[in-house]
Design a protein around this motif. Structure first.
Motif, PDB file in Angstrom:
ATOM      1  N   UNK A 526       0.126   1.686   2.025  1.00 46.68           N
ATOM      2  CA  UNK A 526       0.986   2.187   3.098  1.00 46.68           C
ATOM      3  C   UNK A 526       0.218   2.181   4.423  1.00 46.68           C
ATOM      4  N   UNK A 527       0.880   1.662   5.471  1.00 50.30           N
ATOM      5  CA  UNK A 527       0.274   1.696   6.807  1.00 50.30           C
ATOM      6  C   UNK A 527       1.200   2.373   7.814  1.00 50.30           C
ATOM      7  N   UNK A 528       2.339   2.892   7.356  1.00 52.34           N
ATOM      8  CA  UNK A 528       3.251   3.583   8.256  1.00 52.34           C
ATOM      9  C   UNK A 528       4.483   4.059   7.515  1.00 52.34           C
ATOM     10  N   UNK A 529       5.198   5.004   8.125  1.00 55.18           N
ATOM     11  CA  UNK A 529       6.425   5.550   7.550  1.00 55.18           C
ATOM     12  C   UNK A 529       7.630   5.000   8.313  1.00 55.18           C
ATOM     13  N   UNK A 530       8.705   4.696   7.583  1.00 53.83           N
ATOM     14  CA  UNK A 530       9.950   4.217   8.168  1.00 53.83           C
ATOM     15  C   UNK A 530      11.048   5.233   7.885  1.00 53.83           C
ATOM     16  N   UNK A 531      12.249   4.942   8.324  1.00 53.86           N
ATOM     17  CA  UNK A 531      13.369   5.848   8.116  1.00 53.86           C
ATOM     18  C   UNK A 531      13.857   5.792   6.670  1.00 53.86           C
ATOM     19  N   UNK A 532      14.661   6.759   6.291  1.00 51.49           N
ATOM     20  CA  UNK A 532      15.339   6.846   4.994  1.00 51.49           C
ATOM     21  C   UNK A 532      14.373   6.886   3.815  1.00 51.49           C
ATOM     22  N   UNK A 533      13.138   7.338   4.036  1.00 49.73           N
ATOM     23  CA  UNK A 533      12.192   7.464   2.942  1.00 49.73           C
ATOM     24  C   UNK A 533      11.460   6.185   2.598  1.00 49.73           C
ATOM     25  N   UNK A 534      11.588   5.147   3.413  1.00 52.10           N
ATOM     26  CA  UNK A 534      10.885   3.897   3.166  1.00 52.10           C
ATOM     27  C   UNK A 534       9.566   3.878   3.928  1.00 52.10           C
ATOM     28  N   UNK A 535       8.744   2.853   3.627  1.00 45.88           N
ATOM     29  CA  UNK A 535       7.413   2.771   4.215  1.00 45.88           C
ATOM     30  C   UNK A 535       7.109   1.363   4.701  1.00 45.88           C
ATOM     31  N   UNK A 536       6.163   1.277   5.624  1.00 48.43           N
ATOM     32  CA  UNK A 536       5.621   0.004   6.060  1.00 48.43           C
ATOM     33  C   UNK A 536       4.389  -0.267   5.200  1.00 48.43           C
ATOM     34  N   UNK A 537       4.394  -1.398   4.508  1.00 51.62           N
ATOM     35  CA  UNK A 537       3.370  -1.713   3.528  1.00 51.62           C
ATOM     36  C   UNK A 537       2.648  -2.992   3.917  1.00 51.62           C
ATOM     37  N   UNK A 538       1.359  -3.055   3.636  1.00 52.27           N
ATOM     38  CA  UNK A 538       0.597  -4.277   3.865  1.00 52.27           C
ATOM     39  C   UNK A 538      -0.020  -4.750   2.562  1.00 52.27           C
ATOM     40  N   UNK A 539       0.021  -6.067   2.360  1.00 52.31           N
ATOM     41  CA  UNK A 539      -0.572  -6.646   1.158  1.00 52.31           C
ATOM     42  C   UNK A 539      -2.089  -6.474   1.193  1.00 52.31           C
ATOM     43  N   UNK A 540      -2.646  -6.172   0.015  1.00 51.08           N
ATOM     44  CA  UNK A 540      -4.082  -5.930  -0.096  1.00 51.08           C
ATOM     45  C   UNK A 540      -4.518  -6.231  -1.522  1.00 51.08           C
TER      46      UNK A 540
END
Length: 695
Positions: A526-540
């Protein structure tokens, strides 16, 4: 070879839309629905790009950030003559650049007449489904003599939104329409066979319940040539292929519609070209050597045209991938040996070079200019160019800071060194032992490698709305690529025990435990929070493991003139995956599941009763907020009658009790209410009819 399914014809009671349905009886196989045409395969918990998928020898990737047009969606089930699915320990001759296994489907080879004769033959199919008003038709016609053959095949499939079981209601964005046409020409000269297939698939629309977008057009045109020759020294198979895909996404009516001034148009243009050569050389009576070389080029442009009248999505196009390419050069050597009537082995080594690069990218310029003006829209629809019906707040458009975020991300991406070359190495070793007339044992080890796909490496946007457009997982999150990703390396060990009667006709049972440790498994953080309980994700890259057991069995219960032949078959699959860094479950792992099926054949009649059992899904990937789903049981019935070999009618009742259930691998229904929305619901009761003709 482990977990293999070779199928000559479509099994009874299988609907025509989804080619992946061919493999539903293969131990370790599962799939997750995206659209009605396109299921994505999973083998022993390894999904999608981790499974090398070939159509007529072409290694096809999805030309879409949501994988709306995967390989198995690009061939009609009617046209499949041979199909293979192998999980885990895959022979190196069946492809590299995969960690989960291999799936391959092949069209029929050209048919030829006897010498001095003319052959005219063909077949047809018509089907109908009550749930969603699904319908389809297909057929082929062959005209040939003993040297030349010409075949035309065509099909279409259509459905409206289906209804979930119980009181689940209509599942939005589950409709589709698709057409397939192809022509195959064949030439046979003694021990040499040439074939050339030209075809086109056209999908005017396909809805996706677990995506913010729908497919509003997909056109695929391909040419595929094949040569098979037999010589004194062995056999040679050569293939050459080319494919062009134009793909468009927007929103169908139940997500707000699309036109020049509404929705969010997204386009991609992909090209695939390549060859493969395989030489098979017998080394005496007991040994065989296979040598092979293959190259494939995948090029992709992904751009989003500006929205007319929009202050945000314009005034120029958004470039997600700009002349990106992924080139794959592979070579292998495989040695098969029969040491004695009881012992045999297979040893293979493979080298794959993956070369990737992409050009400079650019965001919407309008976002930045509005940010500079200090405008904050608060997720409202003001100034959106008439985008009524599209709930942009659900996609996280809460402020204009996103414009500067993407500007900075694009600048950093364009300055970076983007070219990457991966040198991958695979090895497979199998040993087979026939202990006695009742027991066969097969064990082996495989080292398999997979390089990232184009979006895993080159997805650059860090703003909520645009990042959510990269999501072949159907989970509602936004995904960001990583230029520093390393290839996955999966080490798999497996053993298969097969018990059967001496004649191998009356009963058999198979048990197969397996374990896979994957170094540099491509997962997310996770690298950030989005609306409606979703997240900004980065591949690692993380390290991960998966393990499980597949089991199956069958037995003939009766066989005689009075009652015909009755057979019972069972299947049980269990897999568990774990990420060692996040300590979460791996995403899209099917919970414990199985089936019990009773088949009867009596003269021209055949019938089936089936119970499908799926345990509740409790082990999930918490990083992606993967939903837990309850367990369920489905009852399916079917019956059919055939008139000689020329006409056959099948009738089936799927989900007879109209059970309400959630798809364990189906992701979230993002177009519905909820924060986050619930999982996609499965189809309720449906009556299905299929009529087949042959002449």
């Amino acid at each position: 070879m482990e977990q293999i399914s070779v199928i000559g014809t479509r099994r009874p009671f299988t609907q025509a839309a989804d080619t992946a349905a061919l493999f539903r009886d293969v131990p370790g196989f599962s799939s997750y629905k995206t659209g009605g045409i396109a299921s994505l395969p999973v083998l022993n918990g390894m999904a999608d790009d981790r499974v090398a998928t070939f159509v007529d020898g072409m290694p096809l990737m999805a030309d879409c950030p949501n994988h709306m047009n995967p390989a198995l969606s690009q061939i009609s089930l009617d046209e499949v003559a041979h199909s293979v699915a192998i999980a885990g320990i895959t022979p190196v001759s069946l492809g590299g650049d995969s960690t989960g296994g291999t799936i391959s489907v092949e069209r029929k080879d050209p048919q030829f007449a006897k010498e001095g004769k003319v052959l005219i033959t063909g077949d047809g199919r018509e089907d109908w489904r009550s749930n969603g008003g699904g319908s389809g038709a297909g057929g082929s016609l062959t005209i040939a003599n003993d040297m030349l053959s010409l075949r035309y095949s065509g099909s279409y499939t259509h459905a409206s939104d289906y209804t979930a079981g119980g009181r689940g209601g209509r599942v939005l964005s589950s409709n589709y329409l698709s057409f397939n046409h192809d022509v195959t020409a064949g030439l046979k000269l003694k021990n040499h066979l040439f074939s050339l297939t030209f075809g086109q698939q056209n999908t005017p629309y396909e809805g996706f319940p677990n995506q913010y977008m729908d497919e509003t057009n997909n056109r695929s045109t391909f040419v595929n040539g094949k040569y098979l020759g037999t010589f004194n020294w062995g056999t040679l198979e050569a293939r050459g292929y080319w494919q062009h895909v134009t793909h468009a996404m927007n929103m169908l009516a139940d997500k707000g519609g699309h036109s020049a001034t509404t929705g969010m148009p997204m386009n991609s243009d992909g090209r695939t070209a390549g060859y493969s050569l395989v030489a098979t050389l017998p080394l005496g009576r007991s040994h065989q050597l296979k040598l092979g070389s293959a190259f494939s080029h995948d090029g992709l442009n992904d751009w989003w045209p500006p929205l007319e009248g929009s202050m945000m999505m314009g005034p120029e196009a958004f470039h997600s991938l700009n002349h990106a390419h992924r080139d794959h050069l592979g070579h292998f050597i495989q040695w098969d040996a029969q040491w004695s009537p009881r012992w045999s082995s297979e040893l293979g080594m493979r080298s794959d070079v993956i070369m990737m690069n992409t050009g400079t990218v650019s965001p919407y310029q309008g976002l930045s200019s509005m940010s500079d003006m200090g405008m904050n829209m608060g997720g409202s629809m003001m100034g959106m160019g008439g985008m009524a019906g599209m709930d942009m707040s659900n996609m996280g458009m809460s402020g204009m800071s996103m414009g500067s975020t993407n500007q900075e991300a694009a600048r950093a991406f364009n300055k970076a060194r983007r070219g990457r070359t991966d040198d991958n190495f695979d090895v497979t070793a199998l040993l087979r032992y026939k202990a006695n007339a009742y027991l066969n044992i097969e064990g082996g080890y495989a080292r398999k490698t997979r390089s990232p796909n184009l979006y895993e490496r080159y997805g650059w946007s860090r703003e909520s709305m645009t990042a959510r457009m990269i999501n072949w997982f159907g989970d509602g999150n936004g995904y960001v690529g990583n230029l520093n990703l390393k290839p996955e390396v999966a080490n798999t060990a497996s053993v298969t025990f097969r018990l059967h009667d001496a004649a191998d006709h009356q009963w058999e049972a198979m048990v197969q435990p397996f374990y896979t440790y994957t170094h540099n498994y491509i997962n997310v953080v996770r690298i950030g929070a989005l609306s409606r309980g979703f997240n900004l994700l980065q591949f690692e890259n993380h390290n991960a493991q998966s393990y499980g057991i597949n089991a199956s069995g069958r037995a003939t219960l009766w066989d005689g003139d009075k009652w015909g032949t009755g057979e019972i078959s069972t299947q049980l699959n269990w897999v568990k995956g774990q990420d060692f860094k996040t300590h979460s479950g791996l995403y899209q792992q099917m919970p414990l599941n199985g089936s019990i099926r009773l088949h009867e054949h009596f003269g021209p009649w055949h019938g089936m009763a089936e119970i499908v059992l799926v345990k509740a899904k409790h082990t999930v990937d918490w990083v992606r907020n993967e939903p837990r789903t309850p367990g369920y049981a489905l009852l399916n019935l079917g019956a059919g009658y055939h008139w000689s070999k020329y006409l056959q009618l099948d009738v089936s009742l799927d989900n007879l009790l109209n059970q309400r259930y959630a798809l364990p691998l189906g992701g979230r229904a993002v177009s519905t209410a909820g924060s986050p929305p619930g999982p996609v619901l499965g189809m309720g009761r449906s009556v299905n009819l299929t009529l087949r003709e042959h002449f």
